[in-house]
Design an enzyme around this catalytic site. Structure first.
Site, PDB file in Angstrom:
ATOM      1  CD  GLU A  25      -2.778  -1.152   2.459  1.00 24.28           C
ATOM      2  OE1 GLU A  25      -4.009  -1.260   2.336  1.00 24.28           O
ATOM      3  OE2 GLU A  25      -2.206  -1.097   3.569  1.00 24.28           O
TER       4      GLU A  25
ATOM      5  CE1 TYR B  59     -20.576  20.338  -8.058  1.00 23.69           C
ATOM      6  CE2 TYR B  59     -22.407  21.412  -6.955  1.00 23.69           C
ATOM      7  CZ  TYR B  59     -21.783  21.003  -8.116  1.00 23.69           C
ATOM      8  OH  TYR B  59     -22.364  21.243  -9.316  1.00 23.69           O
TER       9      TYR B  59
ATOM     10  CD  GLU C 171      -9.919   3.147  10.927  1.00 27.42           C
ATOM     11  OE1 GLU C 171      -9.007   3.286  10.078  1.00 27.42           O
ATOM     12  OE2 GLU C 171     -10.248   2.046  11.405  1.00 27.42           O
TER      13      GLU C 171
ATOM     14  CE  LYS D  56      -6.729   1.245   2.643  1.00 24.22           C
ATOM     15  NZ  LYS D  56      -5.661   0.489   3.317  1.00 24.22           N
TER      16      LYS D  56
END
Length: 116
Positions: free
Chosen positions: A21, A52, A72, A97
């Site tokens: 990763e 936005y 998190e 993910k």
């Protein structure tokens, strides 16, 4: 309170604790809902709401420049941007993910926070 939502925003990000990763960015799906002032709709004035397009560009920019170990932590970071910098009174985010484990389509987190 009115809400704006952004669904399934695909972004490339450096996130994770495993070597695979950390070696390359991976695609995340980010969905975000946030509160905006009611007077924006009443007055038809973009200056009284949260744009936005600015939120999307800010998220993409931040994820391109940083590494997060945990989803998190990434979620809390984006929520802090929304609450503190964009002035949203309430934010809910989900970050996933995609296809990182065999037989699992998505893994992720959902976080909800409000000011105060």
């Amino acid at each position: 309170m009115d809400f704006i939502f952004i669904e399934d925003l695909r972004v490339e990000a450096h996130v994770g604790i495993y070597d695979r990763e950390k070696a390359a960015p991976q695609t995340l799906e980010v969905s975000l809902t946030f509160g905006v002032p009611d007077e924006a709709a009443r007055d038809d004035d973009i200056a009284k709401t949260i744009d936005y397009a600015e939120v999307i560009e800010r998220i993409r920019g931040e994820l391109a420049a940083r590494h997060f170990n945990l989803l998190e932590t990434l979620g809390e970071y984006i929520i802090a941007l929304m609450l503190d910098e964009f002035g949203a009174p309430w934010v809910k985010i989900s970050i996933a993910k995609i296809g990182i484990m065999k037989g699992v389509r998505r893994v992720g987190v959902q976080i909800e926070r409000s000011r105060g």
